[in-house]
Design a protein around this motif. Structure first.
Motif, PDB file in Angstrom:
ATOM      1  N   ARG A 265       0.821  -1.213   0.000  1.00  0.00           N
ATOM      2  CA  ARG A 265       0.000   0.000   0.000  1.00  0.00           C
ATOM      3  C   ARG A 265       0.851   1.258   0.000  1.00  0.00           C
ATOM      4  NH1 ARG A 265      -4.544  -1.425   4.349  1.00  0.00           N
ATOM      5  NH2 ARG A 265      -6.103  -2.353   2.987  1.00  0.00           N
TER       6      ARG A 265
ATOM      7  N   PRO B 100      -8.890   9.283   0.873  1.00  0.00           N
ATOM      8  CA  PRO B 100      -9.644   8.027   0.781  1.00  0.00           C
ATOM      9  C   PRO B 100      -9.565   7.394  -0.614  1.00  0.00           C
ATOM     10  CG  PRO B 100     -11.018   9.773   1.698  1.00  0.00           C
ATOM     11  CD  PRO B 100      -9.723  10.393   1.335  1.00  0.00           C
ATOM     12  N   ILE B 101      -9.469   8.233  -1.651  1.00  0.00           N
ATOM     13  CA  ILE B 101      -9.399   7.705  -3.013  1.00  0.00           C
ATOM     14  C   ILE B 101      -8.070   6.995  -3.231  1.00  0.00           C
ATOM     15  CG2 ILE B 101      -9.542   8.297  -5.455  1.00  0.00           C
ATOM     16  CD1 ILE B 101     -12.094   8.669  -3.752  1.00  0.00           C
TER      17      ILE B 101
ATOM     18  N   CYS C 226      -8.256   3.773  -1.543  1.00  0.00           N
ATOM     19  CA  CYS C 226      -9.146   2.890  -2.299  1.00  0.00           C
ATOM     20  C   CYS C 226      -8.419   2.292  -3.497  1.00  0.00           C
ATOM     21  CB  CYS C 226     -10.350   3.707  -2.748  1.00  0.00           C
ATOM     22  SG  CYS C 226     -11.644   2.736  -3.466  1.00  0.00           S
ATOM     23  N   ILE C 227      -7.667   3.139  -4.219  1.00  0.00           N
ATOM     24  CA  ILE C 227      -6.939   2.654  -5.393  1.00  0.00           C
ATOM     25  C   ILE C 227      -5.873   1.651  -4.983  1.00  0.00           C
ATOM     26  CG2 ILE C 227      -5.313   3.356  -7.201  1.00  0.00           C
ATOM     27  CD1 ILE C 227      -6.940   5.926  -7.525  1.00  0.00           C
TER      28      ILE C 227
ATOM     29  N   ASP D 228      -5.917  -0.284  -2.412  1.00  0.00           N
ATOM     30  CA  ASP D 228      -6.608  -1.516  -2.030  1.00  0.00           C
ATOM     31  C   ASP D 228      -7.006  -2.320  -3.263  1.00  0.00           C
ATOM     32  OD1 ASP D 228      -7.121  -2.487   0.579  1.00  0.00           O
ATOM     33  OD2 ASP D 228      -9.254  -2.591   0.053  1.00  0.00           O
ATOM     34  N   LEU D 229      -7.530  -1.609  -4.248  1.00  0.00           N
ATOM     35  CA  LEU D 229      -7.882  -2.236  -5.525  1.00  0.00           C
ATOM     36  C   LEU D 229      -6.671  -2.928  -6.130  1.00  0.00           C
ATOM     37  CD1 LEU D 229      -9.998   0.289  -7.602  1.00  0.00           C
ATOM     38  CD2 LEU D 229     -10.534  -2.108  -7.247  1.00  0.00           C
TER      39      LEU D 229
ATOM     40  N   ALA E  86     -14.365  10.866  -4.927  1.00  0.00           N
ATOM     41  CA  ALA E  86     -14.907   9.511  -5.037  1.00  0.00           C
ATOM     42  C   ALA E  86     -15.768   9.333  -6.282  1.00  0.00           C
ATOM     43  CB  ALA E  86     -15.717   9.180  -3.794  1.00  0.00           C
TER      44      ALA E  86
ATOM     45  N   GLU F 202     -15.556   6.447  -9.162  1.00  0.00           N
ATOM     46  CA  GLU F 202     -16.708   5.581  -9.430  1.00  0.00           C
ATOM     47  C   GLU F 202     -17.014   5.506 -10.920  1.00  0.00           C
ATOM     48  OE1 GLU F 202     -20.049   6.887  -7.174  1.00  0.00           O
ATOM     49  OE2 GLU F 202     -19.128   6.284  -5.285  1.00  0.00           O
TER      50      GLU F 202
END
Lengths: 149, 134
Positions: free
Chosen positions: A30, A51-52, A55-56, A58-59, B120, B124
């Motif tokens: 990460r 957060p983005i 998120c990326i 994690d993806l 976000a 998406e």
């Protein structure tokens, strides 16, 4: 019965240990993923909310797990015990441009091996930029299709 | 007239960030952060050994089913998969492209909407096509 229980305990402990190792690997992954994403956002002159980025990354980690399974399958299907570069390229078969850019990266790696490194490095930089700009083309078309622009 | 000044301050910011990155992340020839092949090898190995253990367990549970096919090679069959060095470098590149594509595509959407921050909703919107491409 007692022996069986002992065994299962040992196995459980092993699995727990396994998980903690994978936690460490995931965190290291990460960290790298976050710095790649942030550098890319900066290169595009964009801010990116945290957060983005998380998120990326994690993806990307989940994609890595999928990739590992794919590569193993491809190698075994070819009757090999070890994964080679062709397996990685086959795993990118869903997008032609992606496969093409990986192929050129493979050619660079191959070219680097037997010969001296200096000459190849200069050439490879131009190639890198060219493939990066090529990559964006299919996606804009795809997005237009998806979003109805 | 105001534009060049803004650009300058942005560049200074980038330099600071890149200095920090050099400590935590490997760099490639072009000085952009990328994954370390050793880290990817460790993650792959971890998954492959677990799979090999599963295969072994399944064979112990029903040895008859696979016996005819596997025959003498049982011990070899359970050895975990490995990867050569160039394959790992190529995997690192593939994973790096995955992340940069996610950011670039989201950035294009954010730009089209007139914002300067990737949120976000932008992610998406690009996610379905991104997952279809990889």
């Amino acid at each position: 019965m007692e022996i069986d229980e002992d065994r299962s305990d040992v196995e459980k402990e092993e699995e727990e240990e396994d998980d903690s190792i994978s936690d460490l690997l995931r965190d290291r992954f990460r960290l790298s993923a976050i710095s790649i994403a942030e550098a890319e956002a900066k290169r595009n002159g964009m801010e990116i909310s945290e957060p983005i980025v998380a998120c990326i990354s994690d993806l990307a980690f989940k994609y890595t797990g999928q990739l590992a399974k794919d590569l193993e399958l491809f190698a075994h299907h070819a009757g090999r015990k070890s994964v080679n570069m062709e397996d990685v390229i086959v795993s990118a078969h869903r997008n032609e441009h992606l496969a093409a850019s990986l192929r050129s990266f493979r050619n660079e790696l191959k070219a680097k091996e037997p010969q001296s490194e200096r000459k190849r490095k200069k050439g490879s930089r131009k190639d890198d930029k060219a493939t990066a700009s090529v990559l964006l083309k299919p996606d804009t078309a795809g997005r237009r299709l998806l979003c109805g622009h | 007239m105001a534009e060049p000044i803004q650009m300058d301050t942005k560049r200074k910011g980038v330099d600071k960030v890149e200095e920090r990155k050099r400590i935590t992340c490997a760099m490639d020839d072009n000085d952009t952060p990328t994954f370390e092949p050793d880290l990817i090898r460790a993650i792959f190995k971890h998954i492959w050994t677990r799979k090999a253990q599963e295969r072994e367990r399944n064979e112990i549970q029903n040895p008859d089913a696979l016996d005819s096919e596997v025959g003498a090679g049982t011990s070899k069959k359970n050895r975990p998969t490995s990867a050569n060095a160039n394959a790992l470098k190529l995997s690192c590149e593939l994973l790096r492209i995955f992340i940069t594509e996610a950011v670039q595509r989201a950035a294009t959407i954010a730009e089209a909407e007139g914002g300067s921050k990737i949120e976000a909703t932008h992610l998406e919107r690009i996610l379905p096509q991104l997952l279809l491409d990889f």
